[in-house]
Write a protein that holds these residues in place. Structure first.
Motif, short mmCIF file in Angstrom:
data_model
loop_
_atom_site.label_atom_id
_atom_site.label_comp_id
_atom_site.label_asym_id
_atom_site.label_seq_id
_atom_site.Cartn_x
_atom_site.Cartn_y
_atom_site.Cartn_z
N PRO A 177 -4.92 2.70 -0.98
CA PRO A 177 -4.84 1.63 0.03
C PRO A 177 -6.01 0.64 -0.08
O PRO A 177 -6.94 0.64 0.73
CB PRO A 177 -4.87 2.39 1.36
N THR A 224 -6.76 -1.78 3.06
CA THR A 224 -7.15 -0.98 4.23
C THR A 224 -8.54 -0.40 4.03
O THR A 224 -9.37 -0.42 4.95
CB THR A 224 -6.13 0.15 4.46
N GLU A 235 0.83 -1.21 0.00
CA GLU A 235 0.00 0.00 0.00
C GLU A 235 0.86 1.26 0.00
O GLU A 235 0.43 2.30 -0.50
CB GLU A 235 -1.00 -0.02 1.16
#
Length: 152
Positions: free
Chosen positions: A65, A68, A59
């Motif tokens: 990301p 996430t 990431e």
């Protein structure tokens, strides 16, 4: 649980493809086959997921990301993605963060003062206040990360 696993695997695949398979292998020290197993939907790989340190490494190099964000969505958490990359090496540390914090807070208060002048906060004024609040929040996150770096 199967739905969650499938969802995470799709986002893991997006992450690897965002970075590129070869660079992903270099960054994580994993082989193409191992990375492929992390996002494979074959039943024999259903319980295999990418380790969190590998996700963090990828990431950092990715444009977004992916994993996430997927984890946040699964918990009903809203993320605000900041593409400035302020936590990269060479930042000024906690002292710079304190200065930035006071500046951002002053900007927020000035915006609030201007917005509330007529006794009503309009939609556009609320958007500007929200933007300043998010910027202030980012300074606090930067400061937290710098403090964690400096802690023994």
């Amino acid at each position: 649980m199967a739905g969650i696993g499938s969802y995470l695997k799709k986002h893991t695949e997006s992450l690897v493809k965002d970075v590129g398979i070869e660079p992903a292998c270099e960054l994580t020290g994993k082989s193409k086959a191992t990375l492929g197993r992390y996002y494979s939907d074959n039943p024999e790989h259903a319980d295999r997921f990418m380790p969190v340190d590998a996700v963090a490494q990828l990431e950092e190099a990715a444009s977004y990301p992916h994993v996430t964000a997927a984890l946040a969505e699964l918990r009903g958490i809203t993320m605000s993605y900041d593409d400035r990359r302020p936590n990269s090496k060479g930042s000024g540390g906690v002292n710079s963060d304190v200065i930035a914090l006071s500046q951002r807070f002053a900007m927020l208060m000035a915006e609030y003062n201007q917005s509330i002048e007529d006794g009503v906060i309009s939609v556009n004024e609320a958007k500007r206040l929200l933007k300043e609040t998010v910027a202030l929040q980012q300074v606090l996150i930067d400061m937290k990360l710098h403090l964690e770096e400096e802690a023994p």
